[in-house]
Design a protein around this motif. Structure first.
Motif, short mmCIF file in Angstrom:
data_model
loop_
_atom_site.label_atom_id
_atom_site.label_comp_id
_atom_site.label_asym_id
_atom_site.label_seq_id
_atom_site.Cartn_x
_atom_site.Cartn_y
_atom_site.Cartn_z
N ARG A 85 -20.50 -20.23 9.54
CA ARG A 85 -21.23 -21.35 8.94
C ARG A 85 -20.91 -21.53 7.46
N PRO A 86 -20.78 -20.46 6.64
CA PRO A 86 -20.43 -20.70 5.23
C PRO A 86 -19.11 -21.46 5.06
N GLU A 87 -18.08 -21.12 5.87
CA GLU A 87 -16.82 -21.84 5.77
C GLU A 87 -16.97 -23.28 6.23
N VAL A 88 -17.80 -23.51 7.24
CA VAL A 88 -18.02 -24.87 7.74
C VAL A 88 -18.74 -25.71 6.69
N GLU A 89 -19.74 -25.14 6.03
CA GLU A 89 -20.47 -25.89 5.02
C GLU A 89 -19.62 -26.21 3.80
N ALA A 90 -18.57 -25.41 3.57
CA ALA A 90 -17.70 -25.66 2.42
C ALA A 90 -16.63 -26.70 2.70
N LEU A 91 -16.54 -27.20 3.93
CA LEU A 91 -15.53 -28.20 4.26
C LEU A 91 -15.84 -29.54 3.59
N GLU A 92 -14.80 -30.35 3.41
CA GLU A 92 -14.98 -31.66 2.80
C GLU A 92 -15.82 -32.56 3.70
N PRO A 93 -16.60 -33.46 3.13
CA PRO A 93 -17.42 -34.37 3.95
C PRO A 93 -16.61 -35.17 4.96
N GLU A 94 -15.37 -35.53 4.61
CA GLU A 94 -14.56 -36.32 5.54
C GLU A 94 -14.22 -35.55 6.81
N LEU A 95 -14.11 -34.21 6.70
CA LEU A 95 -13.87 -33.42 7.91
C LEU A 95 -15.12 -33.37 8.78
N HIS A 96 -16.28 -33.25 8.16
CA HIS A 96 -17.53 -33.24 8.93
C HIS A 96 -17.72 -34.55 9.69
N SER A 97 -17.31 -35.65 9.07
CA SER A 97 -17.50 -36.94 9.73
C SER A 97 -16.43 -37.22 10.77
N ALA A 98 -15.29 -36.53 10.68
CA ALA A 98 -14.18 -36.82 11.58
C ALA A 98 -14.24 -36.02 12.88
N ILE A 99 -15.01 -34.94 12.91
CA ILE A 99 -15.00 -34.08 14.09
C ILE A 99 -16.38 -33.46 14.28
N ARG A 100 -16.72 -33.18 15.52
CA ARG A 100 -18.00 -32.55 15.84
C ARG A 100 -17.82 -31.03 15.84
N LEU A 101 -18.64 -30.34 15.09
CA LEU A 101 -18.56 -28.88 14.98
C LEU A 101 -19.80 -28.27 15.62
N VAL A 102 -19.59 -27.36 16.57
CA VAL A 102 -20.67 -26.70 17.29
C VAL A 102 -20.63 -25.21 16.94
N LEU A 103 -21.73 -24.71 16.40
CA LEU A 103 -21.83 -23.29 16.03
C LEU A 103 -22.75 -22.59 17.02
N ALA A 104 -22.35 -21.39 17.46
CA ALA A 104 -23.13 -20.67 18.46
C ALA A 104 -23.12 -19.18 18.13
N ARG A 105 -24.24 -18.51 18.49
CA ARG A 105 -24.35 -17.06 18.30
C ARG A 105 -23.89 -16.30 19.54
N GLU A 106 -24.20 -16.84 20.72
CA GLU A 106 -23.88 -16.18 21.98
C GLU A 106 -22.86 -17.02 22.76
N ALA A 107 -22.02 -16.34 23.52
CA ALA A 107 -21.01 -17.04 24.31
C ALA A 107 -21.64 -17.93 25.36
N SER A 108 -22.79 -17.53 25.91
CA SER A 108 -23.43 -18.32 26.97
C SER A 108 -23.88 -19.69 26.47
N GLU A 109 -24.11 -19.83 25.15
CA GLU A 109 -24.55 -21.11 24.60
C GLU A 109 -23.46 -22.18 24.68
N LEU A 110 -22.21 -21.78 24.85
CA LEU A 110 -21.11 -22.74 24.82
C LEU A 110 -20.67 -23.18 26.21
N ALA A 111 -21.22 -22.59 27.27
CA ALA A 111 -20.75 -22.92 28.62
C ALA A 111 -20.93 -24.40 28.92
N ASP A 112 -22.11 -24.94 28.63
CA ASP A 112 -22.36 -26.35 28.93
C ASP A 112 -21.69 -27.28 27.93
N VAL A 113 -21.36 -26.77 26.75
CA VAL A 113 -20.66 -27.60 25.76
C VAL A 113 -19.20 -27.77 26.14
N VAL A 114 -18.59 -26.70 26.66
CA VAL A 114 -17.16 -26.71 26.96
C VAL A 114 -16.87 -27.22 28.37
#
Length: 679
Positions: free
Chosen positions: A638-667
């Protein structure tokens, strides 16, 4: 037998050559340091007694010439204008905000140190004496504070940093001698001048032994006070020269590491020199050769200092990670002395055989792969990462720099052809796949060459004045790169991952397949040990949580699983593909295809916890180049993601997860979606 005695006329002493006299006169006119002047005098005296025909004479003469030619005291004054530096950096490069910020921080510290006047503390129990001394020293340009006694002065020393203390000897509460002792413990760098109307030889000796820099008697001579303070503070400033930083620009090729070094030198008003270290194998190329033969020469560093004529240039050591080593020594080990700010003040070249001060040189090293540098060397470098450019930054660089330069080089200036922004974006997306802009520069050059050929085809000089998308495509041919990551996969078991390499971020396919067998895991694609362990960890996690994913706990008993990462000729390793392999296996075993435009990166533990990875920005840029619209990352990034330029945040969707199971329905698509026909 008859012997004849030769007269002095028949055996004359060797005449002094004209070059020797020229060297002697030249040495007298130069302001050489004392130890160098002594070496020169000694060598000239030795040469005067040496026959000019022997080799030692030529060696000694060349040695003296090198000593006289080096810039022992010559330096350029830094430009400390913030507005000018920002204007130069902004005009020469798009993006690279963190690099520009680092330079401005260096410049801010240099400006503050150079612009701050010396601070003087005046201590006297007589108010009139304090006021008079304060008035005189302030007129000299010093920042002055006053104290009525030693105890009050000691309190100020604990709060402030003073360059000089001028104190009376006899005072209430704490006298000057006690203040001298106590202040020396709190601030050893502060110099102290004792002023007293009760001067005695014994008190003067005691003060000097305790650490006083000078001893003045009352009534004090103002001229003597000014001269004493000027000598003490001027000498102190000369003893503590400013040190140049040692930066290391690392990142993919073509991201502007060399050009930003040139911009830094221009912004600071310093001389710039680039030295390529690629393929350097002989340590003597850096440290120089001993003066044992006529062809001996100093190393590259000393040669550069003589060529530039100043002792504080910006020296760029390009491709420092590509230095080799063999039986002639390890050139990389020489960098430990050259780049260490604590050692390079006394850098010793084997040819010069006298310490040369490199502490004011601003060294900038460049490297594509820091892992090839030894740990002690990396510890001496301040790493500045060049992660690559976004599409908007590439468009700006092409419009402002690449296109005008390529058009000028190919004679396309009457008129200057206009490149439509859509055409440049098409070149970036369809004809390049890189973190930098080197390939983009080549493609723009190819367009300009073809326009030049069109202009000369019929003997005229006419060419299209505007390059649109259609014209660029017709000139460059079929596109070379496609956005396959944005397409829907035709079968389960195929997932896109994001990796980092020397060339920047890249998108890779992870494929999983199953067949009848006896519980064997097959791994192909030239995988390293770390990747193999990640695959085993992912499989163990699925087997341990089979019921949670709707699988038979014994699914692996009569089945073999095969995991493959294409481009098998390229070795692959690194701790960032664990979650991608897990999702590929889940997609295969559950029959759920991966969603289009989704890519992952991250390592996982045996319990399913996602672990942070490096190269986040590079991977996100690769995802954008590949047409990905969703990137899944560990929560630890998350610290690296928050340091990204605003144009990158607006150009792509970023999903952060703590557990692998949280990404099953996203992927993965829902089971219902797997029954629908693919587009």
């Amino acid at each position: 037998m008859i012997f004849f005695k030769r007269s002095d006329e028949e055996n004359p002493a060797p005449a002094k050559p004209q070059e020797l006299e020229e060297l002697r006169g030249r040495a007298k006119t130069l302001s050489l340091p004392e130890h160098i002047a002594a070496i020169v005098d000694k060598e000239l005296e030795k040469l005067s007694r040496t026959d000019p025909s022997v080799a030692e004479h030529a060696i000694g003469q060349g040695y003296v010439d090198w000593l006289c030619a080096l810039p022992w005291n010559a330096s350029t004054e830094d430009s400390l204008d913030f507005a000018r530096v920002e204007r130069i950096l902004s005009g020469s490069h798009a993006g690279l905000f963190h690099v520009k910020e680092r330079l401005l921080e260096f410049l801010a510290g240099r400006t503050l140190a150079a612009g701050a006047p010396p601070h003087v503390l005046v201590v006297d129990d007589e108010e009139i004496a304090r006021m008079n001394l304060e008035h005189v020293l302030k007129k000299e340009g010093y920042a002055v504070r006053t104290a009525a006694n030693g105890q009050e002065a000691l309190d100020l020393v604990r709060q402030w940093s003073f360059d000089l203390i001028v104190t009376d000897l006899k005072m209430d509460k704490m006298d000057g001698m006690t203040l001298l002792s106590e202040a020396g413990k709190l601030s050893p760098a502060t110099q102290i001048v004792i002023v007293t109307g009760y001067a005695t030889v014994q008190s003067a000796v005691q003060a000097m032994r305790t650490g006083a820099a000078h001893y003045l008697t009352k009534p004090i001579s103002l001229d003597e006070l000014r001269q004493t303070v000027r000598e003490l503070l001027g000498g102190r400033k000369a003893l503590v020269p400013s040190r140049g930083p040692v930066l290391c620009f690392t990142g993919p090729p073509g991201t502007g590491k060399t050009s930003i070094g040139m911009a830094i030198a221009e912004a600071l008003g310093r001389t710039f020199h680039r030295m390529s270290m690629a393929g350097l194998r002989d340590e003597a190329e850096l440290r120089g050769h001993r003066r044992t033969y006529v062809g001996a020469m100093p190393g590259k560093i000393i040669q550069a200092m003589r060529r530039l004529g100043v002792n504080n240039p910006v020296l760029m050591l390009d491709e420092i990670d590509k230095v080799g080593q063999d039986f002639r020594g390890d050139p990389g080990a020489a960098f430990l002395e050259i780049l260490d700010p604590e050692q390079n003040r006394q850098f010793l070249d084997l040819y010069i055989d006298a310490p040369f001060d490199l502490s004011q040189v601003m060294f900038i090293a460049t490297a594509n792969d820091l892992s090839k540098l030894d740990a002690p060397l990396r510890d001496r470098l301040e790493i500045v990462n060049f992660p690559g450019y976004t599409e908007a930054e590439k468009l700006a660089i092409a419009t402002r720099h690449l296109i005008p330069r390529q058009c000028a080089e190919h004679g396309l200036v009457h008129p200057l052809p206009e490149f439509a922004p859509e055409a440049v974006r098409g070149i970036i997306r369809d004809y390049t796949n890189e973190a930098g802009v080197r390939g983009l520069d080549r493609e723009i050059g190819a367009v300009c060459r073809k326009l030049a050929r069109i202009a000369l085809a019929d003997g005229g000089a006419r060419y299209p004045s505007r390059v649109d998308t259609a014209l660029a495509t017709s000139l460059l041919g079929p596109r070379r790169f496609t956005h396959s990551a944005a397409q829907e996969h035709v079968r389960p078991g195929v997932v896109h991952g994001l990796v980092w390499s020397d060339a920047g971020g890249e998108i890779v396919l992870v494929e999983a397949a199953s067949m009848k067998g006896a519980g064997q895991l097959i791994l192909t694609g030239s995988l390293g040990e770390v990747l193999k362990e990640s695959a085993q960890t992912a499989l163990s996690y699925i087997r341990g949580n089979a019921e949670a994913f709707g699988l038979d706990p014994d699914f692996f008993a009569a089945m073999d699983l095969h995991i493959h990462i294409p481009a098998g000729a390229i070795p692959k390793d690194g701790p960032s593909a664990g979650i991608t392999i897990l999702m590929a296996l889940l997609s295969l075993l559950t029959g759920r295809r991966a969603r289009p435009g989704v890519a992952l990166t991250g390592e996982m533990s045996l319990g399913g916890m996602l672990l942070p990875v490096s190269g986040v920005r590079e991977k996100i840029l690769a995802a954008l180049r590949g047409g990905v619209d969703t990137v899944c990352l560990p929560e630890g990034n998350r610290p690296e993601v928050e340091a990204l330029e605003p144009e990158l945040h607006s150009a792509i969707r970023l999903v952060l997860a703590r557990e692998a199971s949280e990404l099953a329905d996203v992927v993965l698509q829902t089971p219902k979606a797997t029954t629908e026909p693919t587009a």
